[in-house]
Design a protein around this motif. Structure first.
Motif, mmCIF file in Angstrom:
data_model
loop_
_atom_site.group_PDB
_atom_site.id
_atom_site.type_symbol
_atom_site.label_atom_id
_atom_site.label_comp_id
_atom_site.label_asym_id
_atom_site.label_seq_id
_atom_site.Cartn_x
_atom_site.Cartn_y
_atom_site.Cartn_z
ATOM 1 N N ALA A 65 11.260 -17.657 -11.042
ATOM 2 C CA ALA A 65 10.526 -17.600 -9.981
ATOM 3 C C ALA A 65 9.150 -17.665 -10.005
ATOM 4 C CB ALA A 65 10.707 -16.412 -9.237
ATOM 5 N N TRP A 66 8.595 -18.994 -11.018
ATOM 6 C CA TRP A 66 7.762 -19.195 -11.250
ATOM 7 C C TRP A 66 6.174 -18.288 -11.341
ATOM 8 C CZ3 TRP A 66 7.377 -24.501 -12.442
ATOM 9 C CH2 TRP A 66 8.347 -25.121 -12.456
ATOM 10 N N PHE A 67 7.241 -16.921 -11.699
ATOM 11 C CA PHE A 67 5.954 -15.905 -12.376
ATOM 12 C C PHE A 67 5.287 -16.069 -13.248
ATOM 13 C CE2 PHE A 67 7.878 -13.360 -8.446
ATOM 14 C CZ PHE A 67 7.226 -13.530 -7.420
ATOM 15 N N ARG A 68 4.024 -15.740 -13.602
ATOM 16 C CA ARG A 68 3.039 -15.896 -15.108
ATOM 17 C C ARG A 68 3.643 -15.130 -15.946
ATOM 18 N NH1 ARG A 68 -2.619 -18.926 -13.648
ATOM 19 N NH2 ARG A 68 -2.281 -19.876 -12.573
ATOM 20 N N ALA A 69 3.940 -13.978 -15.910
ATOM 21 C CA ALA A 69 4.654 -13.255 -16.205
ATOM 22 C C ALA A 69 5.353 -11.797 -15.704
ATOM 23 C CB ALA A 69 3.686 -12.064 -17.236
ATOM 24 N N ARG A 70 6.630 -11.439 -16.786
ATOM 25 C CA ARG A 70 7.725 -10.714 -16.907
ATOM 26 C C ARG A 70 7.607 -9.436 -15.628
ATOM 27 N NH1 ARG A 70 8.864 -6.751 -19.338
ATOM 28 N NH2 ARG A 70 11.022 -6.869 -19.537
ATOM 29 N N SER A 71 5.643 -8.849 -16.338
ATOM 30 C CA SER A 71 5.109 -8.030 -15.550
ATOM 31 C C SER A 71 4.724 -7.783 -14.147
ATOM 32 C CB SER A 71 3.485 -7.596 -15.910
ATOM 33 O OG SER A 71 3.285 -8.768 -16.645
ATOM 34 N N VAL A 72 5.209 -8.582 -13.598
ATOM 35 C CA VAL A 72 5.269 -8.665 -12.116
ATOM 36 C C VAL A 72 6.499 -8.096 -11.547
ATOM 37 C CG1 VAL A 72 7.248 -10.982 -11.513
ATOM 38 C CG2 VAL A 72 4.810 -9.826 -9.935
ATOM 39 N N TYR A 73 7.514 -7.981 -12.199
ATOM 40 C CA TYR A 73 8.482 -6.796 -11.671
ATOM 41 C C TYR A 73 7.771 -5.312 -11.547
ATOM 42 C CZ TYR A 73 10.892 -11.600 -11.424
ATOM 43 O OH TYR A 73 11.589 -12.830 -10.572
ATOM 44 N N LYS A 74 7.477 -5.206 -12.341
ATOM 45 C CA LYS A 74 6.322 -3.924 -12.983
ATOM 46 C C LYS A 74 5.674 -3.519 -10.704
ATOM 47 C CE LYS A 74 6.234 -4.750 -17.538
ATOM 48 N NZ LYS A 74 5.351 -4.862 -18.804
ATOM 49 N N SER B 22 -0.001 -13.155 -13.154
ATOM 50 C CA SER B 22 1.686 -12.816 -12.324
ATOM 51 C C SER B 22 0.926 -11.941 -11.219
ATOM 52 C CB SER B 22 2.968 -12.374 -13.133
ATOM 53 O OG SER B 22 2.806 -11.125 -13.760
ATOM 54 N N PHE B 23 0.524 -10.533 -11.833
ATOM 55 C CA PHE B 23 -0.164 -9.527 -10.979
ATOM 56 C C PHE B 23 -0.695 -10.167 -9.790
ATOM 57 C CE2 PHE B 23 -0.455 -4.935 -12.203
ATOM 58 C CZ PHE B 23 0.791 -4.696 -12.952
ATOM 59 N N LEU B 24 -1.265 -11.369 -9.556
ATOM 60 C CA LEU B 24 -2.143 -12.061 -9.053
ATOM 61 C C LEU B 24 -1.588 -12.689 -8.050
ATOM 62 C CD1 LEU B 24 -5.251 -12.438 -8.112
ATOM 63 C CD2 LEU B 24 -4.030 -15.157 -8.588
ATOM 64 N N GLN B 25 -0.306 -13.049 -8.603
ATOM 65 C CA GLN B 25 0.378 -14.126 -7.528
ATOM 66 C C GLN B 25 1.038 -12.948 -6.283
ATOM 67 O OE1 GLN B 25 2.666 -15.725 -11.128
ATOM 68 N NE2 GLN B 25 2.467 -18.227 -10.026
ATOM 69 N N ALA B 26 2.210 -12.021 -7.100
ATOM 70 C CA ALA B 26 2.061 -11.040 -5.993
ATOM 71 C C ALA B 26 1.597 -10.510 -5.125
ATOM 72 C CB ALA B 26 3.170 -10.151 -7.056
ATOM 73 N N LYS C 44 -4.847 13.274 -6.186
ATOM 74 C CA LYS C 44 -4.665 13.063 -6.923
ATOM 75 C C LYS C 44 -3.777 12.019 -7.583
ATOM 76 C CE LYS C 44 -0.380 12.556 -3.987
ATOM 77 N NZ LYS C 44 0.626 12.546 -3.891
ATOM 78 N N PHE C 45 -2.931 11.733 -9.065
ATOM 79 C CA PHE C 45 -2.990 11.158 -9.082
ATOM 80 C C PHE C 45 -1.110 11.242 -9.599
ATOM 81 C CE2 PHE C 45 -2.182 11.721 -14.022
ATOM 82 C CZ PHE C 45 -3.114 12.569 -14.174
ATOM 83 N N VAL C 46 -0.369 10.098 -9.761
ATOM 84 C CA VAL C 46 0.829 10.652 -10.616
ATOM 85 C C VAL C 46 1.672 9.482 -11.559
ATOM 86 C CG1 VAL C 46 1.799 11.020 -8.541
ATOM 87 C CG2 VAL C 46 1.731 8.790 -8.503
ATOM 88 N N THR C 47 2.456 9.367 -12.250
ATOM 89 C CA THR C 47 2.605 8.688 -13.478
ATOM 90 C C THR C 47 4.128 8.077 -12.710
ATOM 91 O OG1 THR C 47 3.193 9.851 -15.108
ATOM 92 C CG2 THR C 47 0.883 9.269 -15.162
ATOM 93 N N TYR C 48 3.874 6.836 -13.621
ATOM 94 C CA TYR C 48 5.264 6.021 -13.187
ATOM 95 C C TYR C 48 6.009 4.931 -13.955
ATOM 96 C CZ TYR C 48 8.719 3.732 -10.592
ATOM 97 O OH TYR C 48 9.742 3.310 -9.735
ATOM 98 N N LYS C 49 7.028 5.231 -14.895
ATOM 99 C CA LYS C 49 6.965 3.912 -15.180
ATOM 100 C C LYS C 49 8.642 3.355 -15.040
ATOM 101 C CE LYS C 49 9.180 3.302 -20.116
ATOM 102 N NZ LYS C 49 8.906 3.487 -21.239
ATOM 103 N N PRO C 50 7.991 1.915 -14.393
ATOM 104 C CA PRO C 50 8.789 0.808 -13.637
ATOM 105 C C PRO C 50 9.896 0.732 -14.728
ATOM 106 C CG PRO C 50 6.476 0.534 -13.907
ATOM 107 C CD PRO C 50 6.271 1.009 -14.656
#
Ligand code: SAM
Length: 228
Positions: free
Chosen positions: A45-54, A80-84, A202-208
Motif C-alpha cells: 500500500a506504499w506505507f513507509r512502515a507497518r506501524s501505520v496499521y496500529k 507511516s503515521f504521517l501518511q495516515a 482520563k486515559f486508556v491503554t490499548y494494544k492493537p
C-alpha cells in the motif's frame, strides 16, 4: 570444505539438541512471516512502515483524528503515521518531529522538524516559527528509544520520552483535546500514568492487533486535556 560440510550434516542428523533447535527456529521464522502480514500489506500500500496499521486500528476505535484538526506527530520517522494522518487532514497544519532526517513529503500543510523531544527550548522555538502562537488539536506519538536490548533500561527510556511529550503538551496541546502515546509498558509505567493523570481527564491503554505479541508496547490514549 566438503569434509567439513559432511561432518556438519552428520552432526545435525544425530544431534538431538541441534535438531530441536533447528525445528524451533523454523517454527519461529514461519510464525514471524505469518504475523508480519502487516509489513507486506504496508509495502503493497506504499506505507513507509507497518506501524501505520496500529494507528489505523486506533483510529477506527477511538476516532482521534478529524479532518479539521491540526496535528503534531512526535517520533515520526520513517513517516507511516504521517501518511495516515495526511489522508484525513488535508488542509490544517501537520508537524512531524524526529531525531532522524526523514524523507520529505511534498504536501504544503506538512512541516518537518529534526530535533529531540528532550530539547524543549529549541523544539518549542522551531514549532512557534511555524505555527506562531497556535496550539494543536491532537498530538500523536509512536516514539521509541534506541533499544539497548536490556529491557529494564529500554522501558524506562520509553517512559522518560513520554514524560517529555507530556511536558511538551502543556504548551502545545489545546485544552479539552487528546493525545496518543506509545510506551513499553512495564514496572515504571506508573511514573508515566501519574503524569498523564495530572493533565488529562482520563486515559486508556490499548494494544492493537498489529503489535507483535512479544512486544510490550502499548498505546496510551489520553482524553480531554484539563489545564490550559
Ligand atoms: C517506531 S519509530 C516511529 C515510526 C513512525 N510512527 C512511522 O509510522 O513511521 C520511533 C521513532 O522515535 C524516534 N525517537 C527516538 N527518540 C527520540 C527523541 N528523543 N526525539 C524525537 N524522536 C525520537 C526514533 O528516531 C524513531 O524514528
Amino acid at each position: 570444505m566438503a569434509k567439513k560440510n559432511r561432518v556438519w550434516n552428520a552432526w545435525k542428523q544425530v544431534s538431538p539438541i541441534k535438531t530441536w533447535f533447528h525445528r524451533k527456529k523454523k517454527v519461529n521464522q514461519w510464525a514471524y512471516i505469518v504475523r508480519d502480514e502487516y509489513a507486506i500489506k504496508a509495502q503493497k500500500a506504499w506505507f513507509r512502515a507497518r506501524s501505520v496499521y496500529k494507528l489505523l486500528e486506533i483510529q477506527e476505535r477511538f476516532w482521534l483524528i478529524k479532518p479539521e484538526f491540526s496535528v503534531m506527530d512526535i517520533g515520526c520517522a520513517p513517516g507511516s503515521f504521517l501518511q495516515a494522518i495526511r489522508n484525513i487532514v488535508r488542509e490544517k497544519i501537520i508537524i512531524w518531529v524526529d531525531l532522524k532526517e526523514v524523507k520529505p513529503f511534498s504536501y504544503p500543510n506538512v512541516k518537518t522538524i529534526v530535533q529531540s523531544i528532550f530539547e524543549y527550548d529549541e523544539l518549542s522555538k522551531s514549532v512557534i516559527d511555524i505555527v506562531w502562537d497556535d496550539r494543536f488539536d491532537l498530538i500523536t506519538s509512536d516514539i521509541a528509544p534506541n533499544t539497548t536490548w536490556v529491557f529494564d533500561v529500554d522501558q524506562y527510556a520509553s517512559v522518560e520520552l513520554n514524560i517529555a511529550i507530556c511536558e511538551f503538551s502543556d504548551r502545545f496541546l489545546k485544552k479539552g483535546w487528546n493525545m496518543l502515546l506509545k510506551v513499553f509498558k512495564w514496572e515504571d509505567f506508573n511514573d508515566l500514568a501519574m503524569q498523564v493523570r495530572s493533565r488529562f481527564e482520563k486515559f486508556v491503554t490499548y494494544k492493537p492487533v498489529a503489535c507483535r505479541d512479544s512486544s510490550h508496547e502499548e498505546y496510551v490514549i489520553c482524553f480531554n486535556k484539563i489545564k490550559d
